[in-house]
Enzyme design. Structure first.
Site, PDB file in Angstrom:
ATOM      1  N   GLU A 161     -79.886  40.385 -17.776  1.00 32.69           N
ATOM      2  CA  GLU A 161     -78.832  40.019 -16.963  1.00 32.69           C
ATOM      3  C   GLU A 161     -77.437  40.986 -15.608  1.00 32.69           C
ATOM      4  OE1 GLU A 161     -76.711  37.442 -19.306  1.00 32.69           O
ATOM      5  OE2 GLU A 161     -79.342  36.256 -19.829  1.00 32.69           O
ATOM      6  N   GLU A 276     -87.482  34.598 -24.096  1.00 32.14           N
ATOM      7  CA  GLU A 276     -86.232  34.311 -24.632  1.00 32.14           C
ATOM      8  C   GLU A 276     -86.570  32.141 -24.369  1.00 32.14           C
ATOM      9  OE1 GLU A 276     -82.895  34.583 -23.518  1.00 32.14           O
ATOM     10  OE2 GLU A 276     -83.034  37.026 -24.022  1.00 32.14           O
TER      11      GLU A 276
HETATM   12  C1  XIL Z   1     -77.265  34.497 -27.570  1.00 35.75           C
HETATM   13  C2  XIL Z   1     -77.517  34.275 -28.616  1.00 35.75           C
HETATM   14  O1  XIL Z   1     -78.612  33.321 -29.349  1.00 35.75           O
HETATM   15  C3  XIL Z   1     -76.278  33.569 -29.382  1.00 35.75           C
HETATM   16  O2  XIL Z   1     -76.424  34.005 -30.426  1.00 35.75           O
HETATM   17  C4  XIL Z   1     -74.938  34.353 -29.149  1.00 35.75           C
HETATM   18  O3  XIL Z   1     -74.007  34.166 -29.507  1.00 35.75           O
HETATM   19  C5  XIL Z   1     -74.809  34.503 -27.148  1.00 35.75           C
HETATM   20  O4  XIL Z   1     -76.398  35.648 -27.036  1.00 35.75           O
HETATM   21  N1  XIL Z   1     -79.845  35.688 -22.675  1.00 35.75           N
HETATM   22  C6  XIL Z   1     -80.104  36.689 -23.686  1.00 35.75           C
HETATM   23  C7  XIL Z   1     -79.789  36.604 -24.841  1.00 35.75           C
HETATM   24  O5  XIL Z   1     -80.212  37.650 -23.434  1.00 35.75           O
HETATM   25  O6  XIL Z   1     -79.313  37.783 -26.121  1.00 35.75           O
HETATM   26  C8  XIL Z   1     -78.738  35.634 -25.753  1.00 35.75           C
HETATM   27  O7  XIL Z   1     -78.151  34.924 -26.788  1.00 35.75           O
HETATM   28  C9  XIL Z   1     -79.063  34.127 -24.837  1.00 35.75           C
HETATM   29  C10 XIL Z   1     -79.392  34.212 -23.601  1.00 35.75           C
END
Ligand code: XIL
Length: 657
Positions: A161, A276
């Site tokens: 990101e 994701e």
């Molecule tokens: C999220 C997790 O799912 C949560 O449990 C945590 O509190 C915050 O991060 N993009 C990403 C992930 O790359 O690392 C994120 O994960 C969700 C969005």
């Protein structure tokens, strides 16, 4: 009666997932694809979760366990065995679990502006580069395969990101990493090439990814990332692939953009990992959006499979019970049920849609979201809670326009109940006083938040119906969803004798066959039980001419879906009976079959039709709207690319798709 609607989960006692058909990882491996679901903390030591993950996934991504706040809580303090009941469990245990189960281990994440412990955030900028280097050296070095007892991480999300957009204006995020290391003359923040180079040095064999959101979704973000990644490649950054996060919802329709993004990153010589994925069901959606959700999962999977450099298909979490989107802090909708398994850890229509896209067979399924009923009385939770609660005695909910197709055989209800007082559920057809097609007594599941699935037979009901679910007793339960499944067993191979038809037009009937079978003639058989479907039709016939003719098999009516077609060719004489086979595609349940003869005169003297090779499961997940968009991508619109990614090895079976 005490009903807690708080989402504090006790240790699940639920039965393990019992999906029908082949496991996703076995199907995916045959297609040269990785499939997985970033499990949360504690998953690998949980007797409910671990077996599902090991059985279904061939790539493992810890949701949080490899983030800085878990493994690097203080400067120069690394903790590989965190055991924090609310957020982090052992990173070493995850790596070992993945390695022990023959999975690719995908490390998430090395350089990100989130997930950082306080000490990093308060560090002075001029120290951050050495902090980053130390982190990469230590973490990547630990899992680079030099110590096999510790285990190996094969793929790293090196940078996550780094880009952000405001409307259509995109740029690099002003993170501490960017601030600390500055920006190069080409506009690229220097932490990016540095992080990739450092990771590559610590593990020259690992696959290195840039991971980001809004890729593959038809948003400006993707154009910006694409152009910047080209610059990185031109500058020799050792990047092997891009991770598309894909946090989407059931309104998603950007399939062409998804394919186009896959293709253009592929042309740069990069692999794409869907890292994701989750497909939320917004609270305002109707009860049947599980169908829409399934169609989206299926379409994305099909499009990923269509491009060989789409290497991985991963969801963010595995069960709707624990997903980051149940926390509205992240912009999620609690109860939006975005994943492949429900709160009861059981496969949803989306699971079966993915299974089907991977070439597996599956039962016909339809899932109704309890809290998204069309009408109801005596219940709370609609439409935006995670489930239905405060279900009073005599309460009911109604679902309109439920397409029961050719009928379902099992009702699987996911509910929670924290009392042993009696309660029961009845499903009525048409109205509250209509016939009961399923009923069961609810059991104490060990808590009002401890969801478990109960299966009960379902009998009666086909086509479009109104369903009324009636709750009897003051302690029926909290209800999450109702899954209708067609698990009827397929009969063994069977033969229809041509002359034993129920109705016919135009043919002559003899004791053991039918003759004078010409273009436009047909025979009909009523009540043929195709069970979950057959794969092959074997026809015995004789034909003494060379006319180009054929037999078509239609379901339901003369013009209903065609499930098989056989071209008839001369067998050498009108008494020389021979066998010929043709595949059967589709068709399940009890059906009327029409054998329609076409193409000219003398289609053949027909002796018998044998249905063989039972399919394990039925025809189709009720795949509605979403999927039918354009699958083609304009190949010529892209520039010829000269930059390409460095090559690397990944331990996947080499299968061309
Ligand atoms: C999220 C997790 O799912 C949560 O449990 C945590 O509190 C915050 O991060 N993009 C990403 C992930 O790359 O690392 C994120 O994960 C969700 C969005």
């Amino acid at each position: 009666m005490f009903i807690s609607v708080l989402l504090t989960f006790s240790v699940p006692q639920a039965a393990q997932a019992t999906p029908v058909g082949q496991r996703l990882r076995d199907l995916a491996a045959k297609r040269g694809l990785l499939i997985g679901f970033a499990p949360g903390f504690g998953a690998v030591n949980d007797p409910v979760q671990a077996p599902v993950i090991a059985a279904e996934a061939n790539i493992f991504t810890p949701e949080n366990n490899l983030k800085w706040f878990c493994i690097h809580p203080q400067q120069n303090v690394y903790d590989w065995n965190r055991n924090d009941p609310y957020s982090c469990s052992s990173a070493d245990a995850d790596v070992k679990f993945a390695n022990d189960h023959g999975m690719i281990m995908h490390g998430h994440v090395l350089v990100w502006h989130e997930g950082l412990p306080a000490w990093v955030m308060s560090m002075s900028l001029d120290q951050l580069e050495s902090v980053m280097n130390d982190h990469i050296d230590t973490v990547v070095g630990r899992y680079n395969g030099s110590n096999l007892a510790i285990g190996r991480v094969h793929v790293w999300d090196v940078v996550n990101e780094a880009v952000t957009c405001n409307g259509s204006t995109c740029g690099y995020r002003d993170s501490i990493w960017k601030q600390a290391m500055g920006v190069g003359s080409d506009g690229v923040p220097l932490f990016i090439p540095k992080a990739f180079q450092r990771t590559h040095a610590a593990d020259p064999n690992a696959v290195l990814l840039y991971n980001d959101g809004a890729l593959g979704e038809g948003k400006p973000h993707a154009d910006f990332v694409y152009n910047e990644v080209k610059k990185w490649l031109a500058a020799g950054v050792p990047i092997n692939g891009v991770g598309f996060q894909m946090h989407i919802d059931t309104d998603f329709n950007q399939f062409a953009a998804f394919s186009a993004d896959l293709q253009r990153f592929g042309k740069l010589g990069l692999d794409v990992y869907i890292t994701e994925l989750d497909v939320m069901i917004p609270p305002y959606q109707n009860s049947q959006r599980y169908t829409q959700q399934a169609a989206i999962y299926k379409e994305l999977m099909k499009r990923c499979l269509a491009q060989t450099h789409c290497k991985s298909f991963q969801t963010w979490g595995w069960t709707d019970r624990w997903t980051w989107l149940n926390d509205s802090t992240y912009g999620g909708w609690p109860g939006s049920d975005p994943l492949l398994f429900n709160e009861c850890f059981q496969p949803k229509p989306a699971y079966y849609a993915v299974q089907e896209a991977l070439g597996g067979s599956h039962p016909a399924t339809l899932m109704l979201q309890a809290e998204a009923y069309n009408q109801g009385q005596g219940v709370q939770g609609a439409p935006d809670a995670e489930f239905l609660y405060y279900v009073t005695d005599g309460a009911w909910i109604q679902f309109n326009n439920v397409n029961l197709g050719s009928g379902f055989t099992t009702l699987k209800t996911c509910y929670a109940k924290g009392s042993s007082d009696p309660g029961s559920v009845e499903v009525h057809l048409g109205s509250m006083t209509g016939s009961i097609i399923a009923s069961f007594n609810t059991q104490d599941t060990g808590g009002w938040n401890n969801f478990q699935e109960q299966a009960t037979p379902l009998t009666g009901g086909t086509g479009n119906q109104t369903l009324v679910v009636k709750f009897i007793g003051s302690a029926t339960g909290n209800f999450d969803d109702f899954l209708l499944e067609s698990t009827q067993s397929t009969p063994g191979p069977f033969t229809l004798q041509a002359e034993k038809y129920d109705e016919q037009q135009g043919v002559e009937t003899y004791p053991t066959f039918i003759g004078f079978v010409d273009n436009g003639d047909w025979i009909k058989f009523n009540n043929v039980n195709l069970g979950n479907g057959f794969g092959r039709l074997r026809v015995g016939y004789a034909k003494g001419n060379k006319t180009k003719t054929r037999i078509e098999v239609h379901v339901g009516s003369l013009t209903g879906p065609k499930i098989a077609e056989l071209k008839t060719t001369s067998t050498g004489g009108w008494n020389t009976f021979k066998e010929k086979t043709t595949p059967i595609k589709g068709g399940a349940g009890v059906q009327t079959l029409y054998f329609v003869f076409a193409g000219g005169d003398g289609v053949g003297n027909m002796d018998y039709f044998t249905f063989e090779n039972p399919r394990v499961t039925a025809s189709a997940v009720n795949s509605a709207a979403a999927a039918e968009t354009d699958n083609t991508v304009d190949d010529t619109s892209e520039d010829a690319e000269s930059t390409s990614a460095p090559s690397y090895t990944i331990y996947l079976p080499a299968v061309s798709r």
